[in-house]
Design an enzyme around this catalytic site. Sequence first.
Site, PDB file in Angstrom:
ATOM      1  N   LYS A   1       8.804 -19.776  -9.993  1.00 31.62           N
ATOM      2  CA  LYS A   1       8.997 -21.227 -10.157  1.00 31.62           C
ATOM      3  C   LYS A   1       8.717 -21.947  -8.836  1.00 31.62           C
ATOM      4  CE  LYS A   1      13.979 -20.686  -9.410  1.00 31.62           C
ATOM      5  NZ  LYS A   1      15.271 -20.454 -10.100  1.00 31.62           N
TER       6      LYS A   1
ATOM      7  N   TYR B   1      12.839 -38.659  20.729  1.00 30.73           N
ATOM      8  CA  TYR B   1      13.642 -39.769  20.203  1.00 30.73           C
ATOM      9  C   TYR B   1      15.118 -39.558  20.484  1.00 30.73           C
ATOM     10  CZ  TYR B   1       9.730 -41.570  17.425  1.00 30.73           C
ATOM     11  OH  TYR B   1       8.548 -42.104  17.019  1.00 30.73           O
TER      12      TYR B   1
HETATM   13  C1  LIG Z   1      15.818 -19.239  -9.758  1.00 33.50           C
HETATM   14  C2  LIG Z   1      16.349 -18.338 -10.790  1.00 33.50           C
HETATM   15  C3  LIG Z   1      16.207 -16.953 -10.663  1.00 33.50           C
HETATM   16  C4  LIG Z   1      15.738 -16.300  -9.384  1.00 33.50           C
HETATM   17  O1  LIG Z   1      16.769 -16.445  -8.445  1.00 33.50           O
HETATM   18  P1  LIG Z   1      16.695 -15.793  -6.988  1.00 33.50           P
HETATM   19  O2  LIG Z   1      18.048 -16.011  -6.423  1.00 33.50           O
HETATM   20  O3  LIG Z   1      15.643 -16.542  -6.264  1.00 33.50           O
HETATM   21  O4  LIG Z   1      16.348 -14.375  -7.158  1.00 33.50           O
HETATM   22  C5  LIG Z   1      16.585 -16.156 -11.727  1.00 33.50           C
HETATM   23  N1  LIG Z   1      17.109 -16.698 -12.854  1.00 33.50           N
HETATM   24  C6  LIG Z   1      17.297 -18.036 -12.990  1.00 33.50           C
HETATM   25  C7  LIG Z   1      17.893 -18.563 -14.242  1.00 33.50           C
HETATM   26  C8  LIG Z   1      16.933 -18.900 -11.971  1.00 33.50           C
HETATM   27  O5  LIG Z   1      17.136 -20.207 -12.096  1.00 33.50           O
END
Ligand SMILES: *Cc1c(COP(=O)(O)O)cnc(C)c1O
Length: 370
Positions: free
Chosen positions: A54, A265
């Site tokens: 994702k 800054y």
């Molecule tokens: C993002 C996500 C994962 C992967 O999680 P990680 O901690 O990056 O391994 C797995 N299952 C769901 C439902 C997620 O939202």
Amino acid sequence: MKANSPASLPRLSQDGPSGGTRLARLRVDLSAIQENWRFFKKRAPSAATAAVVKADAYGLGAERVAPALAKAGARVFFTATLNEALAVRQALGEGPQIFVLNGPQSVDAELFAAANITPVLNSMAQIALWNARGPMALHIDTGMNRLGIGPEELAPAAIALKDAGLALVMSHLACGSDISHEMNARQRARFIDAASLFPKAPLSLAATGGALIGGDYHFDLIRPGIGLYGSGGLDGGNPTLAVAATIEAPILQLRDVEAGESFGYGATFTAAKKMRTATVALGYADGYLRSLSGSGYGALSGQKRPILGRVSMDLIIVDVSGCADATPGTMIEFLGADAKLDDIAALAGTAPYEILTTFAGAVHKNGART
Ligand SMILES: *Cc1c(COP(=O)(O)O)cnc(C)c1O
């Protein structure tokens, strides 16, 4: 010709092999990502190992990462949205199963079926919307209270769904990053209870953290994400994983500065002694978090070089006192083997997830890539 007509403008120069508009450079090590996937596969010998890609593979570029993972053996992929899934489908071709964690929205249910993308159904409304028109997964909420079918909806969901059509029944751990958190066992027990309503469906509970807790959490499929990209995702005691992302940026200028001079800054840092400093082409416009002001570092020839004063939009100042290797154009590493993801995240006061999606994601989009 009019002076300001587009044709009279000089061409944009290209910074690198796939030159973006900015000077920072991201190197994605696909073999490291494959090695990390194999690490999780070995950890869960009785389960299948999926790959969570994702958010454009956590900022690293799903169009290259997903095929590399498929080559390593991954057959199941997860994205958050349909558009991400369509991009991954294009990169992978037919064959691998792609789940969309956020499930279908009213406008796009047809598109899922057309591209052979499998939705994760997270509510009674999504179950009704999908209407068993093809393979589907069911997300059960076991205590995170974010997505998924709650306890009171389980029985109606079981009636509404055809068990045979369920490609997966899954849940997600709220405290997977803390192996000893009592919430993990509670969610696991609730998951087993709820899953008994769907006896034929394969089960999945563990992301990276859950996969590291142990075999009790593996069920039929583990879903590592952050682990593939180089962080164990645990609050402490992370396993050593291969470095997947390296980000470097070039020195623009060097300065020799007297004691008493201040930097950047707000003049938040004042030199206590004579210093040699490098002004580097990196800033929060590259996703380098401003919270690294005064706490972050770059690495040059393996040595940590502190950031002096505030991170600004396009520039930072780094202490290179006594470093013979620093010349204009020299690349300094801000993420990688010598500037570790977990370390940088801790210094920024955030999680490795945000460093990857924000910093690597921005450099992937706008910087040079190798
Ligand atoms: C993002 C996500 C994962 C992967 O999680 P990680 O901690 O990056 O391994 C797995 N299952 C769901 C439902 C997620 O939202």
